[in-house]
Design an enzyme around this catalytic site. Structure first.
Site, PDB file in Angstrom:
ATOM      1  CG  HIS A 100      -1.747  -1.028   1.566  1.00 21.68           C
ATOM      2  ND1 HIS A 100      -1.337  -2.178   2.186  1.00 21.68           N
ATOM      3  CD2 HIS A 100      -3.080  -1.171   1.366  1.00 21.68           C
ATOM      4  CE1 HIS A 100      -2.376  -2.984   2.340  1.00 21.68           C
ATOM      5  NE2 HIS A 100      -3.443  -2.405   1.843  1.00 21.68           N
ATOM      6  CG  ASP A 103       1.838  -0.959   3.350  1.00 24.23           C
ATOM      7  OD1 ASP A 103       1.159  -0.534   4.296  1.00 24.23           O
ATOM      8  OD2 ASP A 103       1.439  -1.786   2.506  1.00 24.23           O
ATOM      9  CD  GLU A 231      -7.699  -8.431  -0.763  1.00 24.22           C
ATOM     10  OE1 GLU A 231      -6.736  -7.880  -1.349  1.00 24.22           O
ATOM     11  OE2 GLU A 231      -7.688  -8.679   0.446  1.00 24.22           O
ATOM     12  CD  GLU A 267      -7.107 -11.634   2.862  1.00 27.44           C
ATOM     13  OE1 GLU A 267      -6.703 -10.658   2.184  1.00 27.44           O
ATOM     14  OE2 GLU A 267      -7.151 -11.627   4.100  1.00 27.44           O
ATOM     15  CG  ASP A 295      -4.332 -10.915  -0.685  1.00 23.64           C
ATOM     16  OD1 ASP A 295      -3.543 -10.872  -1.650  1.00 23.64           O
ATOM     17  OD2 ASP A 295      -4.681  -9.895  -0.054  1.00 23.64           O
ATOM     18  CG  ASP A 306      -9.128 -10.636   7.681  1.00 20.96           C
ATOM     19  OD1 ASP A 306      -8.751 -11.772   7.361  1.00 20.96           O
ATOM     20  OD2 ASP A 306      -8.903  -9.616   7.010  1.00 20.96           O
ATOM     21  CG  ASP A 308      -5.141 -10.953   7.634  1.00 28.54           C
ATOM     22  OD1 ASP A 308      -5.909 -11.542   6.850  1.00 28.54           O
ATOM     23  OD2 ASP A 308      -5.059  -9.716   7.711  1.00 28.54           O
ATOM     24  CG  ASP A 338      -3.323  -9.628   3.220  1.00 33.96           C
ATOM     25  OD1 ASP A 338      -2.728  -9.162   4.206  1.00 33.96           O
ATOM     26  OD2 ASP A 338      -4.342  -9.107   2.730  1.00 33.96           O
TER      27      ASP A 338
HETATM   28  C1  XUL Z   1      -7.550  -6.440   4.503  1.00 36.53           C
HETATM   29  C2  XUL Z   1      -6.800  -6.871   3.315  1.00 36.53           C
HETATM   30  C3  XUL Z   1      -5.944  -5.839   2.662  1.00 36.53           C
HETATM   31  C4  XUL Z   1      -5.882  -5.947   1.194  1.00 36.53           C
HETATM   32  C5  XUL Z   1      -5.124  -4.836   0.513  1.00 36.53           C
HETATM   33  O1  XUL Z   1      -8.367  -7.409   5.026  1.00 36.53           O
HETATM   34  O2  XUL Z   1      -6.851  -8.016   2.931  1.00 36.53           O
HETATM   35  O3  XUL Z   1      -4.672  -5.905   3.226  1.00 36.53           O
HETATM   36  O4  XUL Z   1      -5.285  -7.146   0.800  1.00 36.53           O
HETATM   37  O5  XUL Z   1      -5.612  -3.584   0.859  1.00 36.53           O
HETATM   38 CO    CO Z   2      -5.869  -9.071   1.450  1.00 38.75          CO
END
Ligand code: XUL
Ligand code: CO
Length: 437
Positions: A100, A103, A231, A267, A295, A306, A308, A338
């Site tokens: 991003h 980032d 996404e 994702e 992702d 989420d 992650d 991600d």
């Molecule tokens: C948030 C997410 C983000 C996107 C990019 O849940 O997945 O990091 O991948 O903005």
């Molecule tokens: Co993502």
């Protein structure tokens, strides 16, 4: 300066190896299904989780030191992050990254200062890319973090925020193009609503499309040949997000004429948040011709948000890689981790362990998906299950010769349909026998 001091160059040593800093399944040069593993998987490092996230949660502060040796100047930290990121990718043999805008470069006091920081870092990163041969998978703009996005970005009730969002996307896309990026992602973190009592849904959806249309027009005029991605995610941070799931996004893209420039970035954890499996979302993208990128992460079945996490679930990665292979593999897309280490896994070594398990999981997923296809029993079963459409009345239906009248006539003339078993448990047995042999 070396940041991942204990981490050597990670090599493939095979499943028998007990050395922690080694791949057990991922062997980038090994050819599977006609292509090198690394070209199938196209692994990418997520800049935000890997180099920026410090492990804070709603109940506690950061547990991870992300000052890169006690630095305080934001631009110095940004450069150190880039150094650390390229060191890690080189050690892991990861060939792509994703970012991003915020980032890679700190936000300044004004928009102009932020822009200056961003392009200074683009130059710095370009140098690192030339040194290492590492490439940009996709870029994006963080249009959800700052207070100005509290009511959304393109879907904000405030037109100044719409303008600000567009300006940020312009710069993030310019940065992506400058770095030779192969994709640009829209993730609608706050593109949705909390209550209909204060929301004009029709205007918000039209505006979201307007910003995407402007982005396509601008990007193509600047020579961007890569893919734009949406996404999907159903909720979090917004209660109801417009990009709810793959099917919703596809309907949106088609309605606004965006489906020839956009594909989907699916994702895993967003799929499960939407009440779907990961492979369901990939299949929806694939059958609609909009499979783009992934992702790669996983959620926790006991938690409704989420998380992650780095992927370690081999059956899920196998089902996902089956979809990727059936879609014909990645073109501009890839597998972006991600994913973030748990708050308690606070050392730099943990980041390397996390990538190793993630890469090994997808390597196994690829190997097993290829074995399932070559075994052929599951595909044969599915083909046979629909064989009634290859002859007689079924053939008339799929070839467009049937009408309600002809089908009524057929039904009147024929006995009650005879069903065949779906054999789910038998197929699950085949899946396991291939996975665990
Ligand atoms: C948030 C997410 C983000 C996107 C990019 O849940 O997945 O990091 O991948 O903005
Ligand atoms: Co993502």
């Amino acid at each position: 300066m070396e940041y991942f001091k204990n981490v050597p160059k990670i090599k493939y040593e095979g499943p028998e190896s007990d050395r922690p800093f080694a791949f057990k399944y991922y062997d980038g040069e090994r050819v599977v299904a006609g292509k090198k593993m690394k070209d199938h998987l196209r692994f990418a490092m997520s800049w935000w989780h890997t180099l920026c996230a410090g492990g804070s949660d709603p109940f506690g502060v950061e547990t991870m030191d992300r000052s890169y040796g006690g630095l305080t100047d934001p631009m110095e930290i940004a450069r150190a992050k880039a150094d650390a990121g390229f060191e890690l990718m080189t050690k892991l043999g990861i060939e792509f990254f994703c970012f991003h805008d915020v980032d890679i470069a700190p936000e300044g006091k004004t928009f102009a200062e932020s822009k200056e920081n961003l392009f200074a870092m683009v130059e710095y990163i370009k140098g690192k890319m030339a040194e290492t041969g590492i490439k940009l998978l996709w870029g994006t703009a963080n249009n959800f973090g700052a207070p100005r996005f509290m009511h959304g970005a393109a879907t904000s009730c405030n037109a100044d925020t719409f303008a600000y969002s567009a300006a940020k996307i312009k710069n993030a896309l310019d940065a992506t193009i400058e770095l030779g990026g192969q994709g640009y992602v829209f993730w609608g973190g706050r593109e949705g609503y909390e209550t209909l009592l204060n929301t004009d849904m029709a205007l918000e959806l039209d505006n979201m499309a307007r910003l995407m249309q402007m982005t396509v027009k601008y990007g193509r005029s600047k020579g961007f040949k890569g893919d734009f991605y949406v996404e999907p995610k159903p909720k979090e941070p917004t209660k109801h997000q417009y990009d709810f799931d793959a099917a919703t996004v596809i309907g949106f893209l088609r309605k606004y004429g965006l489906d020839s420039d956009f594909k989907l970035n699916i994702e895993a954890n967003h799929a499960t948040l939407a009440g779907h499996t990961f492979e369901h979302e990939l299949a929806v993208a694939r059958v609609n011709g909009l499979f783009g990128s992934v992702d790669a992460n996983q959620g926790d079945p006991n938690l409704g948000w989420d998380t992650d996490q780095f992927p370690s679930d081999v059956p899920s990665a196998t089902l996902a890689m089956l979809e990727v292979l059936r879609a014909g593999g990645f073109t501009n897309g890839g597998l972006n981790f991600d994913a973030k280490v748990r708050r308690g896994s606070y050392t730099f070594d943990d980041i390397a362990y996390a990538y190793i398990v993630g890469m090994d999981t997808y390597a196994l997923g690829l190997i097993k998906a290829d074995e399932i296809i070559r075994d052929g029993r599951i595909d044969k079963f599915v083909k046979n299950r629909y064989s009634s459409y290859t002859k007689g009345i079924g053939k008339d239906i799929v070839e467009g010769r049937a009408t309600l009248e002809s089908l009524e006539k057929y039904t009147l003339e024929n006995p009650e349909p005879v069903m065949e078993s779906g054999r789910q448990e038998y197929l699950e047995g085949i899946f396991n026998s291939i996975l665990y042999r």
